[in-house]
Scaffold this motif. Structure first.
Motif, PDB file in Angstrom:
ATOM      1  N   SER A  97       0.669  -1.003  -0.297  1.00  0.00           N
ATOM      2  CA  SER A  97       0.582  -0.121   0.016  1.00  0.00           C
ATOM      3  C   SER A  97       0.801   1.275   0.123  1.00  0.00           C
ATOM      4  O   SER A  97       0.509   2.293  -0.538  1.00  0.00           O
ATOM      5  N   SER A  98       1.345   1.143   0.493  1.00  0.00           N
ATOM      6  CA  SER A  98       3.023   2.432   0.706  1.00  0.00           C
ATOM      7  C   SER A  98       3.717   2.836  -0.401  1.00  0.00           C
ATOM      8  O   SER A  98       4.375   3.496  -1.020  1.00  0.00           O
ATOM      9  N   GLY A  99       3.351   1.579  -1.653  1.00  0.00           N
ATOM     10  CA  GLY A  99       3.868   1.760  -2.681  1.00  0.00           C
ATOM     11  C   GLY A  99       5.479   1.021  -3.017  1.00  0.00           C
ATOM     12  O   GLY A  99       5.540   1.115  -4.260  1.00  0.00           O
ATOM     13  N   ALA A 100       5.786   0.481  -2.644  1.00  0.00           N
ATOM     14  CA  ALA A 100       6.906  -0.788  -2.632  1.00  0.00           C
ATOM     15  C   ALA A 100       6.794  -1.613  -2.287  1.00  0.00           C
ATOM     16  O   ALA A 100       5.227  -1.993  -2.793  1.00  0.00           O
ATOM     17  N   THR A 101       7.685  -2.791  -3.193  1.00  0.00           N
ATOM     18  CA  THR A 101       7.493  -3.799  -3.589  1.00  0.00           C
ATOM     19  C   THR A 101       8.345  -5.081  -2.548  1.00  0.00           C
ATOM     20  O   THR A 101       9.022  -4.956  -1.881  1.00  0.00           O
ATOM     21  N   SER A 102       7.062  -5.875  -2.285  1.00  0.00           N
ATOM     22  CA  SER A 102       8.009  -7.265  -1.140  1.00  0.00           C
ATOM     23  C   SER A 102       7.690  -8.207  -1.710  1.00  0.00           C
ATOM     24  O   SER A 102       7.193  -8.421  -2.731  1.00  0.00           O
ATOM     25  N   ILE A 103       8.394  -9.692  -0.724  1.00  0.00           N
ATOM     26  CA  ILE A 103       8.379 -10.322  -2.215  1.00  0.00           C
ATOM     27  C   ILE A 103       7.212 -11.800  -1.468  1.00  0.00           C
ATOM     28  O   ILE A 103       7.222 -11.590  -0.029  1.00  0.00           O
ATOM     29  N   THR A 104       6.600 -12.405  -2.378  1.00  0.00           N
ATOM     30  CA  THR A 104       5.544 -13.124  -0.975  1.00  0.00           C
ATOM     31  C   THR A 104       6.026 -14.801  -1.882  1.00  0.00           C
ATOM     32  O   THR A 104       6.592 -14.988  -3.328  1.00  0.00           O
ATOM     33  N   TRP A 105       5.839 -15.513  -1.790  1.00  0.00           N
ATOM     34  CA  TRP A 105       6.059 -17.032  -1.546  1.00  0.00           C
ATOM     35  C   TRP A 105       4.673 -17.896  -2.630  1.00  0.00           C
ATOM     36  O   TRP A 105       3.768 -17.324  -1.648  1.00  0.00           O
ATOM     37  N   ARG A 106       4.947 -18.423  -3.403  1.00  0.00           N
ATOM     38  CA  ARG A 106       3.767 -18.896  -3.994  1.00  0.00           C
ATOM     39  C   ARG A 106       4.040 -20.298  -4.270  1.00  0.00           C
ATOM     40  O   ARG A 106       5.329 -21.063  -4.696  1.00  0.00           O
ATOM     41  N   LYS A 107       3.797 -21.662  -3.747  1.00  0.00           N
ATOM     42  CA  LYS A 107       3.628 -22.402  -4.299  1.00  0.00           C
ATOM     43  C   LYS A 107       3.548 -23.618  -5.723  1.00  0.00           C
ATOM     44  O   LYS A 107       2.443 -23.229  -6.015  1.00  0.00           O
ATOM     45  N   ALA A 108       4.375 -24.043  -5.885  1.00  0.00           N
ATOM     46  CA  ALA A 108       4.051 -24.950  -7.335  1.00  0.00           C
ATOM     47  C   ALA A 108       4.419 -26.452  -6.939  1.00  0.00           C
ATOM     48  O   ALA A 108       5.447 -26.294  -6.753  1.00  0.00           O
ATOM     49  N   ASN A 109       2.880 -27.433  -6.539  1.00  0.00           N
ATOM     50  CA  ASN A 109       3.281 -28.575  -6.329  1.00  0.00           C
ATOM     51  C   ASN A 109       2.061 -29.382  -6.731  1.00  0.00           C
ATOM     52  O   ASN A 109       1.568 -29.213  -7.077  1.00  0.00           O
ATOM     53  N   LEU A 110       2.322 -30.430  -6.582  1.00  0.00           N
ATOM     54  CA  LEU A 110       1.401 -32.054  -6.785  1.00  0.00           C
ATOM     55  C   LEU A 110       0.707 -31.820  -5.502  1.00  0.00           C
ATOM     56  O   LEU A 110       1.199 -32.286  -4.216  1.00  0.00           O
ATOM     57  N   ARG A 111      -0.437 -31.385  -5.552  1.00  0.00           N
ATOM     58  CA  ARG A 111      -1.696 -31.682  -4.369  1.00  0.00           C
ATOM     59  C   ARG A 111      -2.597 -32.464  -4.276  1.00  0.00           C
ATOM     60  O   ARG A 111      -3.287 -32.420  -5.782  1.00  0.00           O
ATOM     61  N   LEU A 112      -2.820 -33.301  -4.006  1.00  0.00           N
ATOM     62  CA  LEU A 112      -4.092 -33.907  -4.067  1.00  0.00           C
ATOM     63  C   LEU A 112      -4.918 -33.983  -2.568  1.00  0.00           C
ATOM     64  O   LEU A 112      -3.669 -33.885  -1.568  1.00  0.00           O
ATOM     65  N   GLU A 113      -5.911 -33.695  -2.585  1.00  0.00           N
ATOM     66  CA  GLU A 113      -7.172 -33.339  -1.287  1.00  0.00           C
ATOM     67  C   GLU A 113      -8.563 -34.291  -1.667  1.00  0.00           C
ATOM     68  O   GLU A 113      -9.008 -34.105  -2.853  1.00  0.00           O
ATOM     69  N   VAL A 114      -8.055 -35.202  -1.105  1.00  0.00           N
ATOM     70  CA  VAL A 114      -9.377 -36.058  -0.921  1.00  0.00           C
ATOM     71  C   VAL A 114     -10.547 -36.552   0.631  1.00  0.00           C
ATOM     72  O   VAL A 114      -9.772 -35.981   1.085  1.00  0.00           O
ATOM     73  N   THR A 115     -12.007 -36.676   0.314  1.00  0.00           N
ATOM     74  CA  THR A 115     -12.464 -36.757   1.729  1.00  0.00           C
ATOM     75  C   THR A 115     -13.874 -38.172   0.936  1.00  0.00           C
ATOM     76  O   THR A 115     -14.182 -38.028   0.079  1.00  0.00           O
ATOM     77  N   PRO A 116     -13.397 -39.149   1.406  1.00  0.00           N
ATOM     78  CA  PRO A 116     -13.822 -40.290   1.141  1.00  0.00           C
ATOM     79  C   PRO A 116     -15.238 -40.659   1.833  1.00  0.00           C
ATOM     80  O   PRO A 116     -15.386 -40.209   2.465  1.00  0.00           O
ATOM     81  N   GLN A 117     -16.582 -40.700   1.223  1.00  0.00           N
ATOM     82  CA  GLN A 117     -17.687 -41.781   2.079  1.00  0.00           C
ATOM     83  C   GLN A 117     -18.032 -42.621   1.234  1.00  0.00           C
ATOM     84  O   GLN A 117     -17.980 -42.976   0.188  1.00  0.00           O
ATOM     85  N   ILE A 118     -17.947 -43.956   2.703  1.00  0.00           N
ATOM     86  CA  ILE A 118     -18.133 -45.174   1.916  1.00  0.00           C
ATOM     87  C   ILE A 118     -19.721 -45.650   1.841  1.00  0.00           C
ATOM     88  O   ILE A 118     -20.475 -45.204   2.876  1.00  0.00           O
ATOM     89  N   THR A 119     -20.432 -45.962   1.063  1.00  0.00           N
ATOM     90  CA  THR A 119     -21.717 -46.535   1.218  1.00  0.00           C
ATOM     91  C   THR A 119     -21.994 -47.535   1.095  1.00  0.00           C
ATOM     92  O   THR A 119     -21.234 -48.529   1.083  1.00  0.00           O
ATOM     93  N   PRO A 120     -23.562 -47.451   1.796  1.00  0.00           N
ATOM     94  CA  PRO A 120     -23.749 -48.943   2.479  1.00  0.00           C
ATOM     95  C   PRO A 120     -23.639 -49.742   1.499  1.00  0.00           C
ATOM     96  O   PRO A 120     -23.706 -51.041   2.105  1.00  0.00           O
ATOM     97  N   ASP A 121     -23.594 -50.227   0.404  1.00  0.00           N
ATOM     98  CA  ASP A 121     -23.000 -51.138  -0.946  1.00  0.00           C
ATOM     99  C   ASP A 121     -21.838 -51.141  -1.340  1.00  0.00           C
ATOM    100  O   ASP A 121     -21.432 -52.034  -2.237  1.00  0.00           O
ATOM    101  N   GLY A 122     -21.251 -50.596  -0.737  1.00  0.00           N
ATOM    102  CA  GLY A 122     -19.733 -50.968  -0.287  1.00  0.00           C
ATOM    103  C   GLY A 122     -18.815 -49.827  -1.929  1.00  0.00           C
ATOM    104  O   GLY A 122     -18.007 -49.903  -2.005  1.00  0.00           O
ATOM    105  N   ASN A 123     -19.694 -49.037  -1.848  1.00  0.00           N
ATOM    106  CA  ASN A 123     -19.472 -48.032  -2.846  1.00  0.00           C
ATOM    107  C   ASN A 123     -18.269 -47.148  -2.278  1.00  0.00           C
ATOM    108  O   ASN A 123     -18.351 -46.746  -1.205  1.00  0.00           O
ATOM    109  N   VAL A 124     -17.185 -46.224  -2.565  1.00  0.00           N
ATOM    110  CA  VAL A 124     -16.777 -45.202  -2.547  1.00  0.00           C
ATOM    111  C   VAL A 124     -16.884 -43.565  -2.903  1.00  0.00           C
ATOM    112  O   VAL A 124     -17.101 -43.643  -3.926  1.00  0.00           O
ATOM    113  N   VAL A 125     -17.828 -42.374  -2.846  1.00  0.00           N
ATOM    114  CA  VAL A 125     -17.985 -41.328  -2.722  1.00  0.00           C
ATOM    115  C   VAL A 125     -16.565 -40.327  -2.401  1.00  0.00           C
ATOM    116  O   VAL A 125     -16.606 -40.730  -1.631  1.00  0.00           O
TER     117      VAL A 125
END
Length: 728
Positions: free
Chosen positions: A604-632
């Motif tokens: 905001s003051s007009g100066a510059t700063s260094i910020t870090w950003r990720k460049a990665n391989l990422r897996l986020e998953v939430t499983p839910q097992i159904t009554p018939d044995g499948n997975v959502v």
């Protein structure tokens, strides 16, 4: 009070259920404006057919939606945006095989139900403000007859086909209230359907209908948690029979909308104080009896029913009065239910003993018993018990016990399982519960812990990201030059080449000059002149290969110099990333690997700063097992990589897939992919000369590029085998 014949046939009950289901489906918003109304229903007989004329208030634009059933024989016609303007709900017809017509309005729709003696074909046509329904009476195909008596083709009559009509589709799903719903897509809206119950099975016959090979199967739907266990569909003669096997206590309802037939098998909760039949069961099942009493005492009527049923009946002293009873071929449990309702009585069943008393007396007695139990619980001695939790955290029971963060009562009595005098201490360090309460509450808590403190199922999720590259490049070019040595040397003596060779071959023009003496190495100060200079360009930093020719006369005084260059590159690559993660059922899991890259941002003051950003391989998953044995799976996959270096930092190449999908246990599914193909062709040439066939290649350079990239995301969930939980 006189009681007439109250026998309800199976067909009548089925039709009532069918109509009720359809009326519920059509809605109950009576505030909707009606575009039309049924004003009259008249019938006449022509030959063997019955002609039914339904008079409307306004002209009709489209015929009503109709369907028929064979047991009982009914024809139902649904009029959309139509009211019942006849002023009555039923009308006797008694012509041919047509008995009567019922008119029922529900919301913005009205249904006309024709009660038949036997299953018949029908057809409908529109004649202005009249809907004409022709019901066959001699086995022929019904045709429409207008108000003038002229036979016209029916808009609903099915066209004659070379073979039997086939069922289109069959589906099963679980309803919101735990009912099993079978949806059948019929070939047309006039297919005859016969639905009946035999024991624990529902038999559905589709008359005059065939079955495609893809629908000839047996579906095991036990895992859906409905009363339906199996659905078997098979051809039977010229018909198709569907057999629905059910379990427990249930009831059925069938309704049809256009070409879609829906069969609902609903679970029924039986009141232990009621008999198996009646309102809480699936029809009356007792032995049929006939009574004809005039002004008989209620006690005597109950005694007669007890003699036939074999039950032990205890009658309260407050039961009295007389009634007139006339029953013919009525199940005894239905007769008992009718007598109780007529005299305001109720019953409580304990094994084979029935206690019959007025409803108020039974309710008062039960209320006193509950009050006594509450008083006993206030005086009952307290006990203490320690519960060791294995899988659940002790803190998760804080809200169950109604405790706040300091251990005191939270004041929320609705979710509190302890009694008014009960208390609990939660020890997070040892994951134990110290509960003090009456024995009955301790038993409830013990059952609650046994149900909830169990090991959750675990799921191993493996994702594979395949990034394939296929590149092809080809560059072609040429150099062409001409030299006259007589001009260069100032005479006609020429320059003699060793061996008197008229053709010299080399790697390039410079090498040819070494052979022919056209280079400055001869001492003559010569520099080769090039007329066409369009060589092939390099690829990925590699120089193209070349071959050169020099042609000259026998006197070696005129030279034609030619250099051809070409380079072709063909590359294929594949990058496979395979992140894996193991997590519990319904728990979020994240696995990632990569680097963090810096880039500049302005403050905001007009100066510059260094910020870090990720460049990665990422897996986020939430499983839910159904009554018939499948997975959502709720999957979020990122495949980022470092891109070009800019003045503000590195760019990031992003590849992202986010979706929700159901996969069978151990199966693999392709979540998505990105396919990209880049083709380019660049030609640099000498005008006119570059377009000459064959020789034109000497006057132009051609560069062709074809790059293909493809990203595919595969995912495979596997349910980890359960481990045996320790016994308590």
């Amino acid at each position: 009070m006189t009681i007439f014949n109250m026998q309800a046939t199976t067909g009548t009950v089925r039709m009532i259920r069918l109509c009720a289901a359809m009326l519920l489906a059509m809605g109950s918003n009576l505030a909707l404006a009606q575009e039309n109304a049924i004003e009259s229903i008249s019938a006449n007989q022509q030959g063997g057919n019955v002609i039914l004329s339904i008079g409307m208030k306004n002209p009709v634009t489209k015929p009503p939606i109709g369907f028929s059933i064979t047991n009982p024989s009914r024809i139902a016609l649904d009029f959309g945006a139509t009211a019942n303007g006849t002023g009555k709900s039923s009308q006797d017809i008694n012509l041919g095989d047509v008995r009567s017509a019922n008119v029922v309005q529900a919301g913005a729709r009205t249904r006309v139900v024709l009660n038949l003696k036997r299953a018949l074909n029908y057809a409908t046509v529109i004649d202005g403000k009249t809907v004409v329904v022709t019901i066959e009476g001699s086995g022929g195909v019904a045709q429409g007859v207008n108000a003038s008596g002229v036979v016209v083709p029916s808009a609903n009559a099915p066209a004659a086909a070379a073979g039997p009509q086939l069922l289109r589709d069959l589906d099963f799903k679980r309803g919101a209230n735990g009912e099993g719903r079978i949806v059948v897509d019929l070939p047309n809206s006039q297919v005859g359907v016969d639905v009946r119950t035999v024991g624990n099975q529902v038999l559905v016959d589709f008359v005059g209908t065939g079955l495609p090979p893809s629908l000839r199967r047996r579906l095991d739907v036990t895992d859906f948690g409905t009363p339906v266990e199996r659905i078997t569909t098979a051809p039977q003669g010229g018909n198709v029979r569907m057999t629905i096997d059910a379990r427990g206590t249930w009831e059925q309802s069938v309704y049809q909308s256009d070409t879609q037939l829906v069969i609902d098998i609903k679970p029924v909760t039986v009141d232990p104080n009621r008999l198996p039949g009646g309102q809480g069961g699936q029809g009356y099942r007792g032995e049929k009896l006939s009574f004809n009493f005039q002004n008989v005492e209620v006690r005597a009527a109950l005694q007669a029913i007890a003699d036939i049923s074999g039950l032990n009946i205890i009658t309260s002293d407050s039961v009295g009065g007389n009634l007139t009873l006339r029953l013919k071929d009525v199940p005894w449990d239905q007769a008992l239910d009718v007598v109780l309702q007529a005299k305001g009585l109720d019953m409580r069943k304990n094994g084979s003993v029935l206690w019959i008393a007025p409803k108020e007396e039974l309710l008062t007695k039960e209320k006193l018993e509950l009050e006594q139990k509450a008083q006993i619980s206030d005086l009952e001695p307290m006990k203490q018990e320690i519960f060791q939790l294995n899988y659940q955290k002790a803190e998760s029971f804080r809200t169950v016990f109604g405790l706040d963060s300091s251990g005191g009562s939270s004041g929320d009595s609705k979710s509190r399982v302890l009694s008014k005098r009960g208390s609990a201490v939660i020890d997070s360090r040892t994951n134990q519960l110290f509960v003090t309460d009456i024995p009955s509450k301790l038993e409830d808590i013990r059952k609650l812990i046994q149900k909830t403190d169990i090991a959750s199922k675990q799921v191993l999720i493996e994702a594979r990201l395949v990034e394939a590259n296929d590149g092809f490049s080809r560059n072609l070019g040429a150099k062409l030059g001409v030299t006259d040595l007589r001009t260069l040397r100032g005479g006609d003596s020429g320059y003699q080449v060793a061996g008197n060779t008229r053709v010299a071959v080399g790697g390039n023009l410079t090498g040819i000059g070494q052979i022919t003496g056209q280079t400055p190495d001869t001492g003559d100060g010569y520099t080769n002149s090039t007329l066409v200079n369009l060589p092939a360009s390099g690829i990925n930093g590699l120089a193209p290969s070349s071959i050169a020719f020099s042609l000259f006369s026998s006197a070696a005084n005129r030279f034609l110099n030619l250099e051809l260059s070409a380079l072709e590159a063909d590359g294929k690559g594949k990058i496979i990333s395979s992140p894996r993660v193991l997590t519990e059922d319904k728990m979020v899991a994240v696995v990632e690997q990569g680097v963090e890259l810096p880039y500049q941002v302005a403050t905001s003051s007009g100066a510059t700063s260094i910020t870090w950003r990720k460049a990665n391989l990422r897996l986020e998953v939430t499983p839910q097992i159904t009554p018939d044995g499948n997975v959502v799976l709720e999957v979020d996959v990122n495949k980022d990589s470092k891109g070009d270096d800019t003045r503000y930092g590195f760019a990031i190449n992003t590849q992202h897939v986010k979706t929700r999908v159901m996969v069978e246990n151990g199966g693999t599914v392709v979540l998505g992919g990105i396919y990209q193909q880049v083709e380019s062709t660049n030609v640099n040439k000498v005008p006119f000369l570059g377009d000459v066939p064959v020789l034109g290649y000497l006057f132009k350079t051609t560069a062709r590029t074809n790059n293909k990239t493809e990203l595919l995301v595969f995912i495979t969930p596997k349910i980890v085998a359960d481990k045996t939980s320790p016994t308590r």
